[in-house]
Enzyme design. Structure first.
Site, short mmCIF file in Angstrom:
data_model
loop_
_atom_site.label_atom_id
_atom_site.label_comp_id
_atom_site.label_asym_id
_atom_site.label_seq_id
_atom_site.Cartn_x
_atom_site.Cartn_y
_atom_site.Cartn_z
N THR A 52 2.67 -9.91 14.47
CA THR A 52 1.48 -10.39 13.77
C THR A 52 0.68 -9.19 13.32
OG1 THR A 52 1.35 -12.31 15.23
CG2 THR A 52 -0.66 -11.73 14.10
N THR A 63 1.63 -4.75 4.18
CA THR A 63 1.42 -5.17 5.57
C THR A 63 0.87 -6.59 5.67
OG1 THR A 63 -0.78 -4.17 5.57
CG2 THR A 63 1.03 -2.83 6.42
N ASP A 64 0.16 -7.04 4.62
CA ASP A 64 -0.56 -8.31 4.74
C ASP A 64 0.34 -9.49 5.13
OD1 ASP A 64 -2.85 -6.98 4.14
OD2 ASP A 64 -2.99 -7.66 2.07
N SER A 110 1.71 -7.66 -1.30
CA SER A 110 2.39 -8.72 -0.53
C SER A 110 1.56 -9.99 -0.40
CB SER A 110 2.82 -8.22 0.85
OG SER A 110 1.74 -8.15 1.74
N SER A 111 0.33 -9.96 -0.87
CA SER A 111 -0.46 -11.20 -0.92
C SER A 111 0.16 -12.18 -1.92
CB SER A 111 -1.89 -10.93 -1.34
OG SER A 111 -2.35 -9.76 -0.74
N THR A 153 -0.44 -22.89 18.88
CA THR A 153 -1.76 -22.50 19.38
C THR A 153 -2.43 -21.41 18.51
OG1 THR A 153 -3.01 -21.52 21.21
CG2 THR A 153 -0.72 -20.86 21.03
N GLN A 154 -3.75 -21.47 18.45
CA GLN A 154 -4.52 -20.43 17.76
C GLN A 154 -4.55 -19.13 18.58
OE1 GLN A 154 -8.48 -21.85 16.85
NE2 GLN A 154 -7.70 -23.72 15.92
N THR A 191 0.81 -1.22 0.00
CA THR A 191 0.00 0.00 0.00
C THR A 191 0.84 1.26 0.00
OG1 THR A 191 -1.79 -1.08 1.18
CG2 THR A 191 -1.69 1.29 1.39
N1 ASP Z 1 -2.50 -5.60 0.21
C1 ASP Z 1 -1.45 -4.75 0.72
C2 ASP Z 1 -0.17 -5.54 0.78
O1 ASP Z 1 0.03 -6.26 1.72
C3 ASP Z 1 -1.82 -4.20 2.04
C4 ASP Z 1 -0.82 -3.23 2.63
O2 ASP Z 1 0.26 -2.98 2.17
O3 ASP Z 1 -1.16 -2.70 3.69
O4 ASP Z 1 0.62 -5.50 -0.11
#
Ligand code: ASP
Length: 347
Positions: A164, A91-92, A60-61, A274-275, A16
């Site tokens: 996390t 961030t993902d 990052s997905s 653990t969850q 992002t």
């Molecule tokens: N979908 C974005 C990524 O992880 C979300 C972000 O950067 O906050 O690349």
């Protein structure tokens, strides 16, 4: 006094922080210049910033071990030239990348700080400006050197393999439930260097092997034996992380234990994580984990799922023919990813 300016390498991978809207309004990653346009202040710091970007900029997905290797290779090749490194990342999956890098870099003596933002840098209220500037200050700091892979986000510096992502909405998007933050940014940045990993004595070693033939089996009440069996029988499976309840508990039904036993019989390593976000797996605390302990499932203590996934891939990649070594190291803390007194391993 040493008047040499410290040097930081800023590595842009996507996310992002550098995104712009396309015709449909969806956010798409853009190139590095965008960051400088949105943050001209970067040209005015009292340390030297060089920058580069991955060949392919990604949301990052789409992160894979190949990208972790690309990031690690950039840092390895330019390690001697810089005092610290900042990785701009979506961030993902940032916590996965931070964890993976922490395992890859053995004897790290310089800071590697990952950061990103919830709003693109070009937007007025973006949290990216603060995050980048603080990450750069930490990576270039002459007085305090934190020799590990970390995440800086919304005023907090966390150990990367303890972090996390906890919010898709708030600016404080990350947390570290089982380890305190390593620094807090206010008017000054107050470092808690006693919580950081010690400076290593040995030479840097970067290991780039991963084996991603693993699976995560997240338990839920009512899970069927068909689902468990299908995952356990995945062709080529080498490692299985069972995300259990509470302090590492799972159904005591014979079909469930039999399925895990079947995996172990086929030399699949089974890791109990653990969850719960905070706290640890304690095998044998309840009867509901005794059978797993008996058949040879390894307890993950207070490891995060992100660190568990990357550690398992890393160990399987580095000991392809020695499951005993993988099991042994899974149960030990390699880079401060688990709170186990006096059990740090040398790998
Ligand atoms: N979908 C974005 C990524 O992880 C979300 C972000 O950067 O906050 O690349």
């Amino acid at each position: 006094m040493n008047s040499r300016k410290n040097k930081v390498l800023l590595i842009y991978t996507g996310g992002t922080i550098g995104m712009v809207q396309d015709e449909s309004g969806a956010l798409q990653p853009f190139a590095m210049e965008r960051i400088y346009d949105a943050l001209p202040l970067l040209h005015r710091t009292n340390y030297i910033i060089d920058s580069c970007q991955l060949e392919k900029i990604i949301d990052s997905s789409n992160m894979t071990p190949e990208f972790w290797i690309d990031i690690a290779t950039i840092i390895e090749q330019r390690y001697d030239e810089y005092d610290g490194f900042v990785v701009l990342h979506g961030t993902d999956t940032m916590a996965y990348t931070a964890s993976a890098l922490s395992f890859m870099f053995k004897n790290l003596s310089k800071p590697i700080v990952l950061t990103g933002s919830q709003l693109p840098l070009g937007m007025l209220r973006s949290d990216g400006r603060e995050n980048i500037i603080c990450a750069l200050e930490i990576a270039s700091c002459k007085d305090v050197v934190m020799p590990e892979v970390m995440i800086f986000f919304e005023n907090h510096l966390y150990r990367g393999n303890r972090s996390t992502k906890v919010s898709a909405e708030n600016f404080d998007a990350f947390s570290s439930f089982n380890y305190p933050s390593l620094a807090k940014a206010g008017i000054t940045i107050s470092f808690k260097s006693h919580l950081s990993l010690p400076l290593p004595e040995g030479k840097l070693k970067v290991r780039k092997q991963f084996d991603n033939r693993i699976a995560v089996l997240k338990l839920f009440p009512g899970i069927t034996s068909e689902v468990v069996t299908a995952i356990v029988r995945t062709p080529g499976l080498q490692g299985l992380i069972v995300e259990t309840f509470g302090s590492g508990n799972a159904p005591t039904e014979p079909w469930f234990i039999d399925a895990l036993q079947e995996a172990l019989n086929r030399d699949v390593i089974v890791f109990n994580v653990t969850q719960c976000k905070a706290g640890a797996v304690r095998m044998r605390q309840y009867q509901a984990s005794c059978d797993m302990d008996r058949i040879g499932v390894i307890g993950g203590h207070d490891i995060t799922i992100e660190a568990a996934v990357t550690k398992m891939m890393y160990l399987l990649g580095n000991f392809p023919n020695d499951k005993a070594k993988v099991c042994d190291r899974l149960g030990k803390s390699l880079r401060g990813e688990m709170s186990i007194e006096g059990e740090t391993d040398d790998f």
